[in-house]
Design an enzyme around this catalytic site. Structure first.
Site, PDB file in Angstrom:
ATOM      1  N   THR A  93       0.792  -0.949   0.215  1.00 15.44           N
ATOM      2  CA  THR A  93      -0.114   0.003   0.086  1.00 15.44           C
ATOM      3  C   THR A  93       0.915   1.452  -0.382  1.00 15.44           C
ATOM      4  O   THR A  93       1.763   0.912   0.448  1.00 15.44           O
ATOM      5  CB  THR A  93      -0.677   0.120   1.379  1.00 15.44           C
ATOM      6  OG1 THR A  93      -1.713   1.414   1.263  1.00 15.44           O
ATOM      7  CG2 THR A  93       0.012   0.078   2.814  1.00 15.44           C
ATOM      8  N   ASP A  94       0.619   2.318  -0.281  1.00 16.47           N
ATOM      9  CA  ASP A  94       0.563   3.759  -0.726  1.00 16.47           C
ATOM     10  C   ASP A  94       1.417   4.450   1.090  1.00 16.47           C
ATOM     11  O   ASP A  94       1.885   4.738   1.181  1.00 16.47           O
ATOM     12  CB  ASP A  94       0.193   5.021  -1.208  1.00 16.47           C
ATOM     13  CG  ASP A  94      -0.966   4.375  -0.920  1.00 16.47           C
ATOM     14  OD1 ASP A  94      -1.547   4.357   0.257  1.00 16.47           O
ATOM     15  OD2 ASP A  94      -1.800   5.751  -1.441  1.00 16.47           O
ATOM     16  N   GLU A  95       0.434   3.410   1.783  1.00 17.52           N
ATOM     17  CA  GLU A  95       0.120   4.038   3.328  1.00 17.52           C
ATOM     18  C   GLU A  95       1.753   3.676   4.348  1.00 17.52           C
ATOM     19  O   GLU A  95       1.903   4.548   5.241  1.00 17.52           O
ATOM     20  CB  GLU A  95      -1.195   3.242   4.090  1.00 17.52           C
ATOM     21  CG  GLU A  95      -2.070   3.634   3.568  1.00 17.52           C
ATOM     22  CD  GLU A  95      -3.667   3.587   4.457  1.00 17.52           C
ATOM     23  OE1 GLU A  95      -3.011   3.331   5.633  1.00 17.52           O
ATOM     24  OE2 GLU A  95      -4.519   3.267   3.685  1.00 17.52           O
ATOM     25  N   TYR A 124      -2.491  -0.357  10.627  1.00 17.32           N
ATOM     26  CA  TYR A 124      -1.829  -1.389   9.911  1.00 17.32           C
ATOM     27  C   TYR A 124      -1.168  -1.245   8.865  1.00 17.32           C
ATOM     28  O   TYR A 124      -0.303  -1.250   8.311  1.00 17.32           O
ATOM     29  CB  TYR A 124      -3.804  -0.676   8.961  1.00 17.32           C
ATOM     30  CG  TYR A 124      -3.727  -1.052   7.413  1.00 17.32           C
ATOM     31  CD1 TYR A 124      -3.705  -2.334   7.046  1.00 17.32           C
ATOM     32  CD2 TYR A 124      -3.385   0.148   6.680  1.00 17.32           C
ATOM     33  CE1 TYR A 124      -3.659  -2.933   5.286  1.00 17.32           C
ATOM     34  CE2 TYR A 124      -3.062  -0.604   5.391  1.00 17.32           C
ATOM     35  CZ  TYR A 124      -3.695  -2.053   4.415  1.00 17.32           C
ATOM     36  OH  TYR A 124      -3.403  -2.110   3.139  1.00 17.32           O
ATOM     37  N   LYS A 131       1.704  -3.360   7.243  1.00 20.05           N
ATOM     38  CA  LYS A 131       2.336  -3.344   5.775  1.00 20.05           C
ATOM     39  C   LYS A 131       3.801  -3.609   5.958  1.00 20.05           C
ATOM     40  O   LYS A 131       4.296  -3.938   4.892  1.00 20.05           O
ATOM     41  CB  LYS A 131       1.380  -2.465   5.110  1.00 20.05           C
ATOM     42  CG  LYS A 131       0.256  -2.981   4.637  1.00 20.05           C
ATOM     43  CD  LYS A 131      -0.372  -4.745   3.628  1.00 20.05           C
ATOM     44  CE  LYS A 131      -0.119  -4.837   3.059  1.00 20.05           C
ATOM     45  NZ  LYS A 131      -0.576  -5.959   2.517  1.00 20.05           N
TER      46      LYS A 131
HETATM   47  P1  NAD Z   1      -9.958  -7.190   1.697  1.00 26.84           P
HETATM   48  O1  NAD Z   1      -9.791  -7.765   3.444  1.00 26.84           O
HETATM   49  O2  NAD Z   1     -10.836  -7.234   0.942  1.00 26.84           O
HETATM   50  O3  NAD Z   1      -9.084  -8.585   1.617  1.00 26.84           O
HETATM   51  C1  NAD Z   1      -8.241  -9.982   2.016  1.00 26.84           C
HETATM   52  C2  NAD Z   1      -8.645 -10.773   2.161  1.00 26.84           C
HETATM   53  O4  NAD Z   1      -7.094 -11.573   2.567  1.00 26.84           O
HETATM   54  C3  NAD Z   1      -9.923 -12.265   2.418  1.00 26.84           C
HETATM   55  O5  NAD Z   1     -10.385 -12.492   1.113  1.00 26.84           O
HETATM   56  C4  NAD Z   1      -8.912 -12.609   3.854  1.00 26.84           C
HETATM   57  O6  NAD Z   1     -10.193 -13.331   4.165  1.00 26.84           O
HETATM   58  C5  NAD Z   1      -8.126 -13.672   3.398  1.00 26.84           C
HETATM   59  N1  NAD Z   1      -7.551 -13.201   4.547  1.00 26.84           N
HETATM   60  C6  NAD Z   1      -7.355 -12.684   5.660  1.00 26.84           C
HETATM   61  N2  NAD Z   1      -6.120 -12.695   6.614  1.00 26.84           N
HETATM   62  C7  NAD Z   1      -5.856 -14.268   6.238  1.00 26.84           C
HETATM   63  C8  NAD Z   1      -5.408 -15.226   6.800  1.00 26.84           C
HETATM   64  N3  NAD Z   1      -4.381 -15.112   7.885  1.00 26.84           N
HETATM   65  N4  NAD Z   1      -4.543 -15.928   5.651  1.00 26.84           N
HETATM   66  C9  NAD Z   1      -5.630 -16.170   4.532  1.00 26.84           C
HETATM   67  N5  NAD Z   1      -5.784 -15.672   3.924  1.00 26.84           N
HETATM   68  C10 NAD Z   1      -5.987 -14.504   4.848  1.00 26.84           C
HETATM   69  O7  NAD Z   1      -8.684  -6.601   1.382  1.00 26.84           O
HETATM   70  P2  NAD Z   1      -8.748  -5.669  -0.113  1.00 26.84           P
HETATM   71  O8  NAD Z   1      -8.794  -4.692   0.230  1.00 26.84           O
HETATM   72  O9  NAD Z   1      -8.734  -7.093  -1.176  1.00 26.84           O
HETATM   73  O10 NAD Z   1      -6.790  -5.646  -0.102  1.00 26.84           O
HETATM   74  C11 NAD Z   1      -6.101  -7.083  -0.416  1.00 26.84           C
HETATM   75  C12 NAD Z   1      -4.019  -6.623  -0.490  1.00 26.84           C
HETATM   76  O11 NAD Z   1      -4.438  -5.142  -1.375  1.00 26.84           O
HETATM   77  C13 NAD Z   1      -3.898  -6.150   1.239  1.00 26.84           C
HETATM   78  O12 NAD Z   1      -3.471  -6.939   1.308  1.00 26.84           O
HETATM   79  C14 NAD Z   1      -3.396  -4.495   1.166  1.00 26.84           C
HETATM   80  O13 NAD Z   1      -3.012  -4.412   1.804  1.00 26.84           O
HETATM   81  C15 NAD Z   1      -3.279  -4.435   0.216  1.00 26.84           C
HETATM   82  N6  NAD Z   1      -3.869  -3.003  -0.432  1.00 26.84           N
HETATM   83  C16 NAD Z   1      -5.460  -2.183  -0.440  1.00 26.84           C
HETATM   84  C17 NAD Z   1      -5.553  -1.643  -1.016  1.00 26.84           C
HETATM   85  C18 NAD Z   1      -6.915  -1.171  -1.017  1.00 26.84           C
HETATM   86  O14 NAD Z   1      -8.007   0.060  -1.108  1.00 26.84           O
HETATM   87  N7  NAD Z   1      -8.050  -2.053  -1.317  1.00 26.84           N
HETATM   88  C19 NAD Z   1      -4.482  -0.655  -1.407  1.00 26.84           C
HETATM   89  C20 NAD Z   1      -3.621  -0.858  -1.999  1.00 26.84           C
HETATM   90  C21 NAD Z   1      -3.006  -2.356  -1.546  1.00 26.84           C
HETATM   91  O1  DAU Z   2      -4.123   4.081   0.419  1.00 31.56           O
HETATM   92  C1  DAU Z   2      -4.111   2.936   0.627  1.00 31.56           C
HETATM   93  C2  DAU Z   2      -5.053   1.692   1.105  1.00 31.56           C
HETATM   94  O2  DAU Z   2      -6.167   2.618   1.448  1.00 31.56           O
HETATM   95  C3  DAU Z   2      -5.381   0.833   1.296  1.00 31.56           C
HETATM   96  O3  DAU Z   2      -3.832  -0.145   1.630  1.00 31.56           O
HETATM   97  C4  DAU Z   2      -6.504   0.313   2.956  1.00 31.56           C
HETATM   98  O4  DAU Z   2      -6.570  -1.523   2.819  1.00 31.56           O
HETATM   99  C5  DAU Z   2      -7.852  -0.006   2.613  1.00 31.56           C
HETATM  100  O5  DAU Z   2      -8.515   0.096   3.145  1.00 31.56           O
HETATM  101  C6  DAU Z   2      -8.001   2.400   2.329  1.00 31.56           C
HETATM  102  O6  DAU Z   2      -7.229   2.734   3.495  1.00 31.56           O
HETATM  103  P1  DAU Z   2      -7.863   4.343   3.712  1.00 31.56           P
HETATM  104  O7  DAU Z   2      -8.070   4.670   5.374  1.00 31.56           O
HETATM  105  O8  DAU Z   2      -7.836   5.635   3.037  1.00 31.56           O
HETATM  106  O9  DAU Z   2      -9.490   3.987   2.772  1.00 31.56           O
HETATM  107  P2  DAU Z   2     -10.587   4.381   4.292  1.00 31.56           P
HETATM  108  O10 DAU Z   2     -12.266   3.915   2.680  1.00 31.56           O
HETATM  109  O11 DAU Z   2     -11.616   3.111   5.053  1.00 31.56           O
HETATM  110  O12 DAU Z   2     -11.341   5.655   4.005  1.00 31.56           O
HETATM  111  C7  DAU Z   2     -10.958   6.725   2.983  1.00 31.56           C
HETATM  112  C8  DAU Z   2     -10.687   8.066   3.274  1.00 31.56           C
HETATM  113  O13 DAU Z   2     -11.946   8.121   4.244  1.00 31.56           O
HETATM  114  C9  DAU Z   2      -9.889   7.859   4.480  1.00 31.56           C
HETATM  115  O14 DAU Z   2      -9.654   9.259   4.052  1.00 31.56           O
HETATM  116  C10 DAU Z   2     -11.022   7.799   6.502  1.00 31.56           C
HETATM  117  C11 DAU Z   2     -12.580   8.135   5.712  1.00 31.56           C
HETATM  118  N1  DAU Z   2     -13.638   7.847   6.200  1.00 31.56           N
HETATM  119  C12 DAU Z   2     -13.644   6.833   6.117  1.00 31.56           C
HETATM  120  C13 DAU Z   2     -14.897   6.036   6.210  1.00 31.56           C
HETATM  121  C14 DAU Z   2     -14.837   4.664   6.624  1.00 31.56           C
HETATM  122  C15 DAU Z   2     -14.711   8.946   6.546  1.00 31.56           C
HETATM  123  O15 DAU Z   2     -14.853   9.844   6.511  1.00 31.56           O
HETATM  124  N2  DAU Z   2     -15.800   8.224   6.966  1.00 31.56           N
HETATM  125  C16 DAU Z   2     -16.022   6.740   6.804  1.00 31.56           C
HETATM  126  O16 DAU Z   2     -17.212   6.263   7.712  1.00 31.56           O
END
Ligand code: NAD
Ligand code: DAU
Length: 356
Positions: free
Chosen positions: A136-138, A161, A165
Site C-alpha cells: 500500500t501507499d500508506e 495497519y 504492511k
Molecule cells: P480484503 O480485506 O477485502 O481481503 C483480504 C482477504 O484476505 C480476505 O479474503 C481474507 O479472508 C483474506 N485473509 C485475511 N487474513 C488471512 C490469512 N491469515 N490467511 C489467509 N487469508 C487471509 O482486502 P483488500 O482490500 O482486497 O486488500 C488486499 C491487499 O491489497 C492487502 O494486502 C492490502 O493491504 C492491499 N491493498 C489494498 C488497497 C485497497 O484500497 N483496498 C490498496 C493498496 C493495497
Molecule cells: O491507500 C491505500 C489504502 O486505502 C489501503 O492500503 C487500505 O487497505 C484501504 O483500506 C484504504 O485505506 P483508507 O484508510 O484510505 O480507506 P478508507 O476507505 O477506510 O477511508 C478512506 C478515507 O475516507 C479516509 O480518509 C477516511 C475517510 N472515511 C472513511 C470511512 C470508513 C470517512 O470519512 N468516513 C468513513 O466512514
C-alpha cells in the site's frame, strides 16, 4: 504471453484478490491454473467467485487455509507446482487496526514471514518461483499540500495497519537481498470497484444511502486520497509479476486526488441520478463525526516508473469507474444483504466449518 503456468493467489476471496482472479481468467491470455488460498475472515467471501468456480472448474482450485500454516502452504505449493505467488491476504482496514492491532501483526507480518519461508525453502531446493507482494501507499506516511510518494520515499507508517504492511515489505526486501529469492513489490493507492467490503469509504456510503442511514465524514472531510479502479490495479500487478525486475518496487496509483467530502458529494449525486431521486436526497444524510485517530492527511502516488518501464497506464476514468461501481452495488442487493446481515457468516460456517 505469461511466464507462469500455476499461480497461487493468497486472499483471493477478498476485494482485490477476487477481482484479480476474475481479471486473469477473463481478460488475459493466461491459460494456466489458479490456486486460491484464503482462510475466510469477515472480509473473505467465496460468493465473490461463485461463477468462476463453475466457469473455470478445470483451472481453478480453492483451499480454505491460513497463510500462517507453513506445512499446508508448502503442500499446496508443491502439489500444484506453483511458479508464481501473488500475495493479497491481509487485514486491510485502518479503523479495525486502531481498535485491534493484534491480528494485523499476526496476518500481515507473521503470515507474510511464513509465506517467505515457504519460498526460501523451495528456492534452496532449486525450484523456480516468483513472489509478488501487494502493498500500500500508506507505508510512506502522510503528505502536505504538495508532493507525491516515489518508490524511494522513506517509509513513515503511522497506523498499526500501515506499520504492519511496512514491516512485511521490509521482510520481503530482506529475503530478496539475503537469500536471493525472486520477488517484486507493488505499493498502490486507494482501490474502488465491485466486491469491496462495505466498511471502506465508497461501499459504506453507497450502502448507507440505499438504507437511508447517515453518511459519516471523519474530521473536516478535507483528507485526500488517490483513487484507482480495481481492474487497473489488477493489470498493474499482473504486468509487474510478468515483466517487473526482480527485487524491484513499483508504485501504482490513479493520479486522481479527491478530498473525501468532494468525492462523497459526487457519489451522492450519481446515486440520486441512478435511483431517479431529487439531486440533494443523499447529501442531506452527510454528518461530520470525530476524526480517525492519527488520520493521514493526504496520499498521492507518482507512478512514472511503472508507466515508463512496463508500459502500464490507468484505463478506467474516474467518472466511468464511479458510475460502474455505484451501479454494481445497486444491482447486487443480495450480495450486500448477505455481507451485512450475518447470513453470510452462518453460510460460511455451514459450508466451510471452523477456521483451519
Ligand atoms: P480484503 O480485506 O477485502 O481481503 C483480504 C482477504 O484476505 C480476505 O479474503 C481474507 O479472508 C483474506 N485473509 C485475511 N487474513 C488471512 C490469512 N491469515 N490467511 C489467509 N487469508 C487471509 O482486502 P483488500 O482490500 O482486497 O486488500 C488486499 C491487499 O491489497 C492487502 O494486502 C492490502 O493491504 C492491499 N491493498 C489494498 C488497497 C485497497 O484500497 N483496498 C490498496 C493498496 C493495497
Ligand atoms: O491507500 C491505500 C489504502 O486505502 C489501503 O492500503 C487500505 O487497505 C484501504 O483500506 C484504504 O485505506 P483508507 O484508510 O484510505 O480507506 P478508507 O476507505 O477506510 O477511508 C478512506 C478515507 O475516507 C479516509 O480518509 C477516511 C475517510 N472515511 C472513511 C470511512 C470508513 C470517512 O470519512 N468516513 C468513513 O466512514
Amino acid at each position: 504471453m505469461s511466464n507462469f503456468s500455476s499461480v497461487l493467489v493468497t486472499g483471493g476471496c477478498g476485494f482485490i484478490g477476487a477481482n484479480f482472479i476474475r481479471y486473469l481468467f477473463d481478460e488475459t491470455d493466461f491459460r494456466g491454473k489458479i490456486i486460491n488460498i484464503d482462510c475466510l475472515t469477515y472480509s473473505g467471501n467465496p460468493e465473490n467467485l461463485s461463477d468462476i468456480v463453475t466457469k473455470y472448474s478445470d483451472r481453478y482450485v480453492f483451499e480454505k487455509l491460513d497463510i500462517i500454516n507453513y506445512q499446508e502452504v508448502c503442500r499446496v505449493v508443491e502439489t500444484n507446482k506453483v511458479d508464481l505467488i501473488v500475495h493479497f491476504a491481509a487485514e486491510s482496514h485502518v479503523d479495525r487496526s486502531i481498535h485491534g492491532p493484534g491480528e494485523f501483526v499476526q496476518t500481515n507480518i507473521v503470515g507474510t514471514f511464513s509465506l517467505l519461508e515457504v519460498v526460501r525453502k523451495l528456492h534452496a531446493e532449486g525450484k523456480k518461483i516468483r513472489f509478488h507482494h501487494v502493498s500500500t501507499d500508506e507505508v510512506f506516511g502522510s503528505l502536505g499540500e504538495t508532493g507525491k510518494f516515489l518508490e524511494t520515499t522513506p517509509y513513515d507508517p503511522r497506523s498499526p495497519y500501515s506499520a504492519s504492511k511496512a514491516s512485511s515489505d521490509m521482510l520481503v526486501r530482506a529475503y530478496s537481498h539475503t537469500y536471493g529469492i525472486d520477488i517484486t513489490i507493488s505499493n498502490c493507492s486507494n482501490n474502488y470497484g465491485p466486491y469491496q467490503f462495505p466498511e471502506k469509504l465508497l461501499p459504506l456510503m453507497i450502502c448507507n444511502m440505499l438504507s437511508g442511514k447517515n453518511l459519516p465524514v471523519y474530521g473536516d472531510g478535507k483528507n485526500i486520497r488517490d483513487w484507482l479502479y480495481v481492474r487497473d490495479h489488477c493489470e498493474a500487478v499482473w504486468m509487474i509479476a510478468n515483466k517487473g525486475k526482480s527485487g524491484q518496487t513499483y508504485n501504482v496509483g490513479g493520479e486522481n486526488e479527491w478530498t473525501n467530502i468532494d468525492l462523497l458529494n459526487s457519489l451522492c449525486e450519481i446515486s440520486a441520478e441512478l435511483l431517479k431521486k431529487p439531486r440533494d436526497t443523499f447529501k442531506k444524510l452527510i454528518v461530520y463525526v470525530p476524526d480517525r485517530p492519527g488520520h493521514d492527511r493526504r496520499y498521492a502516488i507518482d507512478c512514472e516508473k511503472i508507466k515508463k518501464e512496463l508500459g502500464w497506464k490507468q484505463s478506467v476514468t474516474f467518472a466511468e469507474g464511479l458510475r460502474k461501481t455505484v451501479e454494481w452495488y445497486h444491482n447486487n442487493l443480495t450480495w450486500i444483504e448477505h455481507v451485512k446481515s450475518g447470513e453470510y457468516k452462518s453460510w460460511l460456517e455451514k459450508n466451510y466449518g471452523e477456521r483451519k
